[in-house]
Design a protein around this motif. Structure first.
Motif, short mmCIF file in Angstrom:
data_model
loop_
_atom_site.label_atom_id
_atom_site.label_comp_id
_atom_site.label_asym_id
_atom_site.label_seq_id
_atom_site.Cartn_x
_atom_site.Cartn_y
_atom_site.Cartn_z
N ASP A 165 43.87 34.68 39.11
CA ASP A 165 44.71 33.62 39.70
C ASP A 165 46.15 34.12 39.84
O ASP A 165 46.80 33.93 40.89
N GLU A 224 47.23 37.17 40.07
CA GLU A 224 47.30 38.21 41.10
C GLU A 224 47.55 37.59 42.48
O GLU A 224 48.32 38.13 43.28
N ALA A 225 46.92 36.44 42.72
CA ALA A 225 47.07 35.80 44.05
C ALA A 225 48.42 35.08 44.18
O ALA A 225 48.87 34.83 45.28
N ARG A 226 49.03 34.74 43.06
CA ARG A 226 50.23 33.89 43.13
C ARG A 226 51.52 34.59 42.72
O ARG A 226 52.60 34.04 42.93
N VAL A 277 53.77 35.34 46.06
CA VAL A 277 53.91 34.44 47.21
C VAL A 277 55.40 34.39 47.58
O VAL A 277 56.28 34.59 46.72
N ASN A 307 44.03 23.98 42.41
CA ASN A 307 42.90 24.86 42.13
C ASN A 307 41.62 24.07 41.93
O ASN A 307 41.63 22.86 41.65
N ARG A 344 38.30 32.77 46.43
CA ARG A 344 39.51 31.93 46.43
C ARG A 344 39.41 30.84 45.36
O ARG A 344 38.41 30.12 45.27
N GLU A 365 41.82 28.45 45.04
CA GLU A 365 42.49 27.25 45.51
C GLU A 365 41.48 26.33 46.18
O GLU A 365 40.70 26.78 47.02
#
Ligand code: SF4
Length: 368
Positions: free
Chosen positions: A39, A41-43, A46, A278, A294, A296
């Motif tokens: 999680d 890593e994806a955020r 941004v 999420n 994903r 989200e």
């Protein structure tokens, strides 16, 4: 940036709780850590980080984060620090249940960098705690506070619930006295609501529990407010009060509608006017994380009407209030003469009487 981590694990479900939790005897620490890494890593990069590159607060909420191992909390904080600077005075909070506190654990939390405790007390009455399906006893609360202080925690908030069914015969005055005697720096006081799909909702449907009458609810809320003021607390948000200098920085960020990132199942984020959330259930969240998919579940950009509603709601729920120009003069004057609001420094602030009517007042002016 303000950072929230949802830790969904609880030993059992409290009777009133509808949060996104997973009942587990043992917490799956490694699985949780792996999922949070995916999680993050994806955020972690941004675009909103450009405007707010430093982590100002970290909040471990739940669920029951105090059931995670201290090493897991340390690893999570170290992971965040590797990628982003954490402010030197960052408020780092963990929600804790009293039965999870030992001196050793409290010291581990301090070593991890945690500097603020939110203790789920709810009541000091043994019968009430049992009715709530809480896992702790009344005696464990002062013992937990002592262990936390010995470990060096000076900033301790407590959660209390009011507005319980009259049949429980809960002595709110005595509960408040016991709470203040433990010298917390901050208090969160929530009125009990009967949420669908909870044990309490089932008891209510079967006639085994009855919601508190509105009048009694209001009396209890005002008693709480008066007790807070008498003990030197600033009642700075509808459900929160702190001694001077001890307002919750993390929660205050939500009430100012500034950007924040949420990690973990059901966690919400607000980034550049877009709210996202999420996947709610832990099992699904973990499965998606392992599959590299994903996490989200959805997002929405707030339209002007939603922004206006949020601005009204967030402003009026805190003691900062709203700029006068944001309110129709007729509503403002009516609220002031009813004792629901005050006016000073070009701002309108709700009183405790006004906070009791917060939803109705916001709804009444939302379309103006
Ligand atoms: S400990 Fe908190 S999150 Fe867990 S079931 Fe009870 S109220 Fe819900």
């Amino acid at each position: 940036m303000y950072l929230y981590l949802h830790v969904p694990f609880c030993a059992r479900r409290c009777s009133y709780c509808d949060f996104a939790i997973a009942v587990r005897r043992e917490t799956p620490d490694q699985e949780y850590l792996d999922a949070i890494r995916v999680d993050w890593e994806a955020r972690r990069s941004v675009p909103a980080w450009e405007a707010s590159p430093e982590i100002a607060t970290i909040y471990f909420g739940g669920g029951t984060p105090s059931r995670l191992r201290g090493e897991t909390l340390s690893e999570i904080i170290a992971m965040l620090r590797r990628d982003r600077a954490v402010a030197a005075d960052a408020e780092i909070t963990i929600e804790v249940n009293p039965d999870d506190v030992t001196r050793e654990r409290a010291e581990r939390w301090r070593t991890a960098g945690i500097n603020r405790i939110s203790l789920g007390v709810q009541s000091h009455d043994a019968g009430v705690l049992e009715w709530m399906h809480r896992t702790h006893t009344a005696e464990q609360v002062p013992a937990a506070i002592a262990a936390l202080r010995q470990a060096g925690f000076a900033n301790i908030s407590m959660d209390l619930i009011f507005g319980l069914p009259v049949s429980l015969d809960r002595d709110l005055t005595r509960d408040l006295e016991r709470t203040f005697a433990l010298e917390p720096t901050h208090l969160s006081l929530y009125g009990l609501t009967i949420e669908p799909h909870t044990p309490l909702a089932r008891w209510t449907n079967r006639g085994e529990a009855t919601a508190i009458p509105d009048e009694r609810y209001a009396t209890e809320y005002l008693e709480v407010h008066q007790a807070l003021v008498a003990h030197g607390f600033e009642h700075y948000e509808v459900s929160n009060a702190g001694l001077p200098g001890f307002r919750a920085q993390h929660n205050s960020a939500y009430w100012r509608a500034v950007d924040y990132v949420g990690l973990g199942p059901s966690a919400h984020s607000l980034l550049a006017g877009v709210r996202s959330w999420n996947v709610r259930e832990w099992a699904e969240f973990s499965r998606l994380a392992q599959a590299g998919e994903r996490l989200e579940a959805g997002s929405e950009a707030l339209d002007p009407a939603a922004r206006r509603l949020e601005e009204l709601y967030l402003g009026l729920r805190t003691s900062d209030g709203l700029a006068e120009g944001n309110l129709p003069a007729t509503a403002r004057d009516a609220w002031i003469s009813a004792g629901w609001a005050t006016r000073s420094d070009g701002r309108v602030r709700l009183t405790a009487e006004g906070w009791l009517r917060l939803d109705a007042l916001v709804t009444a002016i939302a379309d103006s």
